[in-house]
Scaffold this active site. Structure first.
Site, PDB file in Angstrom:
ATOM      1  N   CYS A  70       0.834  -1.208   0.000  1.00 28.57           N
ATOM      2  CA  CYS A  70       0.000   0.000   0.000  1.00 28.57           C
ATOM      3  C   CYS A  70       0.873   1.264   0.000  1.00 28.57           C
ATOM      4  O   CYS A  70       1.500   1.589   1.004  1.00 28.57           O
ATOM      5  CB  CYS A  70      -0.914  -0.033   1.227  1.00 28.57           C
ATOM      6  SG  CYS A  70      -1.816   1.490   1.531  1.00 28.57           S
TER       7      CYS A  70
ATOM      8  N   CYS B 213      -0.131   3.847   2.577  1.00 26.63           N
ATOM      9  CA  CYS B 213       0.292   3.433   3.920  1.00 26.63           C
ATOM     10  C   CYS B 213       1.738   3.849   4.162  1.00 26.63           C
ATOM     11  O   CYS B 213       2.081   4.319   5.248  1.00 26.63           O
ATOM     12  CB  CYS B 213       0.164   1.914   4.081  1.00 26.63           C
ATOM     13  SG  CYS B 213      -1.508   1.281   3.897  1.00 26.63           S
TER      14      CYS B 213
END
Length: 105
Positions: free
Chosen positions: A28, A31
């Site tokens: 991600c 993230c």
């Protein structure tokens, strides 16, 4: 430093105080962008709020329990109870304002 938690210790790690849990995965990109922001906020607010993270790839039960469908997702817990869910990347300024509101309550 953000403490990593797991399905096994999740209940214990979120049972006392105000805890912001980030749900993330290695793949991600948002993230990864959020990580340094959360690290800074952890240092700034360590006496008021704890920030912890759980990897959704290696821990499936807790993300399923809280219907985590998108990453990053952050859930605010107060004494073990989920209070709010935040989905997506937010800059430090926005998250700082959010934390300020939470600790003022």
């Amino acid at each position: 430093m953000i403490k990593a938690i797991t399905d096994e210790n999740f209940v214990q790690e979120t049972s006392q105080g105000i805890i912001l849990v980030e749900f993330w995965a290695e793949w991600c990109s948002y993230c990864k962008m959020l990580e340094p922001v959360l690290e800074e906020l952890t240092r700034e607010y360590s006496s008021n709020i704890q920030i912890k993270s759980i990897n959704v790839e290696t821990n499936e039960a807790i993300p399923a329990k809280y219907d985590v469908m998108s990453l990053p997702t952050m859930i605010l817990f107060e004494n073990g109870e989920a209070k709010e869910k935040i989905v997506g990347y937010y800059p430090k300024k926005v998250l700082k304002e959010y934390i300020e509101e939470v600790i003022q309550k």
